[in-house]
Design an enzyme around this catalytic site. Structure first.
Site, PDB file in Angstrom:
ATOM      1  N   ASN A  10      15.203   7.504  -8.656  1.00 30.82           N
ATOM      2  CA  ASN A  10      16.398   7.462  -7.869  1.00 30.82           C
ATOM      3  C   ASN A  10      16.254   6.181  -6.878  1.00 30.82           C
ATOM      4  O   ASN A  10      16.298   6.431  -5.620  1.00 30.82           O
ATOM      5  CB  ASN A  10      16.625   8.718  -7.198  1.00 30.82           C
ATOM      6  CG  ASN A  10      17.850   9.096  -6.561  1.00 30.82           C
ATOM      7  OD1 ASN A  10      18.150   9.300  -5.106  1.00 30.82           O
ATOM      8  ND2 ASN A  10      19.018   8.622  -7.060  1.00 30.82           N
ATOM      9  N   LEU A  11      16.260   5.138  -7.386  1.00 33.01           N
ATOM     10  CA  LEU A  11      15.840   4.080  -6.645  1.00 33.01           C
ATOM     11  C   LEU A  11      16.954   3.335  -5.796  1.00 33.01           C
ATOM     12  O   LEU A  11      18.254   3.525  -6.126  1.00 33.01           O
ATOM     13  CB  LEU A  11      15.373   2.724  -7.585  1.00 33.01           C
ATOM     14  CG  LEU A  11      14.458   2.990  -8.572  1.00 33.01           C
ATOM     15  CD1 LEU A  11      14.076   1.942  -9.659  1.00 33.01           C
ATOM     16  CD2 LEU A  11      13.017   3.537  -7.859  1.00 33.01           C
ATOM     17  N   GLY A  43      15.253   0.138  -0.729  1.00 31.19           N
ATOM     18  CA  GLY A  43      13.734   0.083  -0.359  1.00 31.19           C
ATOM     19  C   GLY A  43      12.969  -0.104  -1.413  1.00 31.19           C
ATOM     20  O   GLY A  43      11.931  -0.888  -1.373  1.00 31.19           O
ATOM     21  N   HIS A  44      13.258   0.647  -2.545  1.00 27.44           N
ATOM     22  CA  HIS A  44      12.016   0.528  -3.775  1.00 27.44           C
ATOM     23  C   HIS A  44      12.355  -1.169  -4.072  1.00 27.44           C
ATOM     24  O   HIS A  44      11.225  -1.583  -4.859  1.00 27.44           O
ATOM     25  CB  HIS A  44      12.696   1.649  -4.876  1.00 27.44           C
ATOM     26  CG  HIS A  44      12.537   3.093  -4.741  1.00 27.44           C
ATOM     27  ND1 HIS A  44      13.663   3.780  -4.470  1.00 27.44           N
ATOM     28  CD2 HIS A  44      11.365   3.762  -4.189  1.00 27.44           C
ATOM     29  CE1 HIS A  44      13.166   4.893  -4.014  1.00 27.44           C
ATOM     30  NE2 HIS A  44      11.828   4.913  -4.330  1.00 27.44           N
ATOM     31  N   GLY A  88       5.925   2.028   0.332  1.00 26.76           N
ATOM     32  CA  GLY A  88       6.979   1.917   1.778  1.00 26.76           C
ATOM     33  C   GLY A  88       6.042   2.439   3.105  1.00 26.76           C
ATOM     34  O   GLY A  88       5.582   3.459   2.743  1.00 26.76           O
ATOM     35  N   LYS A 119       7.897   3.781   5.303  1.00 21.13           N
ATOM     36  CA  LYS A 119       8.405   4.971   5.870  1.00 21.13           C
ATOM     37  C   LYS A 119       7.661   6.194   5.762  1.00 21.13           C
ATOM     38  O   LYS A 119       7.679   7.058   6.613  1.00 21.13           O
ATOM     39  CB  LYS A 119       9.742   5.340   4.992  1.00 21.13           C
ATOM     40  CG  LYS A 119      10.732   6.277   5.350  1.00 21.13           C
ATOM     41  CD  LYS A 119      11.813   6.531   4.791  1.00 21.13           C
ATOM     42  CE  LYS A 119      11.659   6.867   3.175  1.00 21.13           C
ATOM     43  NZ  LYS A 119      11.199   8.499   3.236  1.00 21.13           N
ATOM     44  N   ASP A 120       6.899   6.050   4.562  1.00 22.67           N
ATOM     45  CA  ASP A 120       5.940   7.234   4.497  1.00 22.67           C
ATOM     46  C   ASP A 120       4.684   6.967   5.036  1.00 22.67           C
ATOM     47  O   ASP A 120       3.609   6.696   4.314  1.00 22.67           O
ATOM     48  CB  ASP A 120       5.938   7.651   2.876  1.00 22.67           C
ATOM     49  CG  ASP A 120       7.217   8.142   2.225  1.00 22.67           C
ATOM     50  OD1 ASP A 120       7.566   9.339   2.448  1.00 22.67           O
ATOM     51  OD2 ASP A 120       7.923   7.227   1.618  1.00 22.67           O
ATOM     52  N   GLN A 126       1.641   9.144   4.294  1.00 19.03           N
ATOM     53  CA  GLN A 126       1.246   8.942   2.784  1.00 19.03           C
ATOM     54  C   GLN A 126       0.620   7.645   2.356  1.00 19.03           C
ATOM     55  O   GLN A 126      -0.511   7.613   2.052  1.00 19.03           O
ATOM     56  CB  GLN A 126       2.601   8.812   2.099  1.00 19.03           C
ATOM     57  CG  GLN A 126       2.537   8.407   0.424  1.00 19.03           C
ATOM     58  CD  GLN A 126       3.711   8.402  -0.504  1.00 19.03           C
ATOM     59  OE1 GLN A 126       3.809   9.619  -0.644  1.00 19.03           O
ATOM     60  NE2 GLN A 126       4.320   7.451  -0.699  1.00 19.03           N
ATOM     61  N   ARG A 169      16.575  11.067  -0.513  1.00 16.20           N
ATOM     62  CA  ARG A 169      17.168  12.178   0.070  1.00 16.20           C
ATOM     63  C   ARG A 169      18.086  12.025   0.998  1.00 16.20           C
ATOM     64  O   ARG A 169      18.898  13.005   1.394  1.00 16.20           O
ATOM     65  CB  ARG A 169      15.864  13.394   0.606  1.00 16.20           C
ATOM     66  CG  ARG A 169      14.781  13.437  -0.290  1.00 16.20           C
ATOM     67  CD  ARG A 169      13.630  14.472   0.378  1.00 16.20           C
ATOM     68  NE  ARG A 169      13.105  15.186  -0.555  1.00 16.20           N
ATOM     69  CZ  ARG A 169      11.824  14.784  -1.010  1.00 16.20           C
ATOM     70  NH1 ARG A 169      11.094  13.684  -0.514  1.00 16.20           N
ATOM     71  NH2 ARG A 169      11.088  15.631  -1.993  1.00 16.20           N
TER      72      ARG A 169
HETATM   73  O1  PAF Z   1       6.592   8.141  -2.225  1.00 16.14           O
HETATM   74  C1  PAF Z   1       6.777   8.417  -3.263  1.00 16.14           C
HETATM   75  O2  PAF Z   1       7.777   8.035  -4.048  1.00 16.14           O
HETATM   76  C2  PAF Z   1       5.775   9.120  -4.360  1.00 16.14           C
HETATM   77  O3  PAF Z   1       5.118  10.059  -2.938  1.00 16.14           O
HETATM   78  C3  PAF Z   1       4.639   8.512  -4.975  1.00 16.14           C
HETATM   79  C4  PAF Z   1       3.711   7.476  -4.074  1.00 16.14           C
HETATM   80  C5  PAF Z   1       5.630   7.822  -6.188  1.00 16.14           C
HETATM   81  C6  PAF Z   1       3.593   9.544  -5.559  1.00 16.14           C
HETATM   82  O4  PAF Z   1       4.356  10.534  -6.303  1.00 16.14           O
END
Ligand code: PAF
Length: 281
Positions: free
Chosen positions: A31-32, A35-36, A148, A150-151, A154, A188
């Site tokens: 679902n790019l 940002g991706h 990214g 944003k996370d 993560q 999202r």
């Molecule tokens: O940030 C994301 O889209 C996901 O958490 C990742 C890093 C692809 C892992 O599934």
């Protein structure tokens, strides 16, 4: 662009590419959006070859979360990646990523940092993220991997995993892409209806206001976050957390700390939005 779902085929391409150059990797759940694509563009600048994966990882979704409804737009994503000069798209089926039942799957846990903020609200989420990213790194064997900012949490979990497990991958964080009104781009955001979409930029606005106050020397962290939480809730969001932390390790900062990050998560309709800003003072 080569599209593969099989690990042996993936490795045969990447092995050949690594003999003559370096390989950058961008893991995604599809679902790019722009940002991706900015991650793919940065990857293009950093390496001779670019691999992107699309895998909606069931292990990082909790009970009652949006795994079943997570938007899957594979053909559109593929066209977008082709337009960015990506060399290989890896999209493994779930049986390849997780051949065993969940209880029998080996998992990767990064303690401490995985248990706070998003990790506290979404138990098991970062075990799911660390496990899938570790597995993808082993499959792709990239020199560089891009995520990214944003996370933010993560990214920290992944950096810690790479350091603790001595993985030979350079992890790079890439700045958040924003809509013109400041809303951080996210898959999202598609869950927001028209009215919610007008409310959503409040999240970035309150983060910016806190950032300005911190830059101005304000150290009343509790006062700043309390007022901002109230403002967010009044705007129609339901704040999950809004905190000021030390950027280095997400620990609560002492007064006068110079590298800070302001992080927030809030519910708005069906969406759980997250965002953050870093402050250097
Ligand atoms: O940030 C994301 O889209 C996901 O958490 C990742 C890093 C692809 C892992 O599934």
């Amino acid at each position: 662009m080569i599209t593969v779902s099989d690990v042996r085929e993936l490795r045969s391409h990447v092995d050949a590419w690594r003999r003559g150059g370096n390989v950058a990797f961008v893991p995604t759940m599809g679902n790019l959006h722009a940002g991706h694509l900015s991650l793919a563009q940065a990857a293009r600048q950093m390496a001779d070859r670019v691999v992107v994966s699309i895998f909606v990882n069931p292990l990082q979704f909790g009970v009652g979360e949006d795994f079943d409804n997570y938007p899957r737009t594979f053909e559109h994503d593929r066209e977008m990646l082709q337009g960015e000069g990506v060399d290989l798209l890896f999209s493994p089926p779930v049986e390849i990523m997780y051949p065993k039942p969940k209880a029998e799957q080996t998992k990767v846990e990064v303690p401490g940092i995985s248990g706070v903020l998003c990790g506290a609200s979404r138990p098991g989420h970062f075990v799911g993220v660390a496990t899938v990213v570790c597995k993808l790194f082993n499959m792709v064997q990239p020199d560089i991997a891009l995520f990214g900012k944003k996370d933010f949490q993560q990214l920290m979990v992944i950096r810690r995993m790479v350091e603790d497990l001595a993985m030979p991958v350079q992890v790079r964080g890439i700045d958040t892409m924003r809509e013109p009104d400041g809303l951080a781009m996210s898959s999202r955001n598609g869950y927001l209806n028209e009215q919610e979409r007008t409310i959503a930029p409040a999240l970035y606005r309150v983060l910016q206001n806190i950032g300005d106050a911190l830059q101005g020397g304000n150290d009343d962290y509790a006062g700043l976050t309390m007022a901002a939480t109230k403002e967010l809730n009044q705007a129609g969001l339901q704040t999950d957390y809004l905190v000021i932390r030390r950027a280095e390790d997400l620990v609560e900062p002492a007064a006068g700390e110079s590298r800070l990050v302001v992080l927030a998560a809030a519910y708005l309709g069906r969406a759980r939005l997250i965002d953050n800003i870093e402050v250097q003072r």
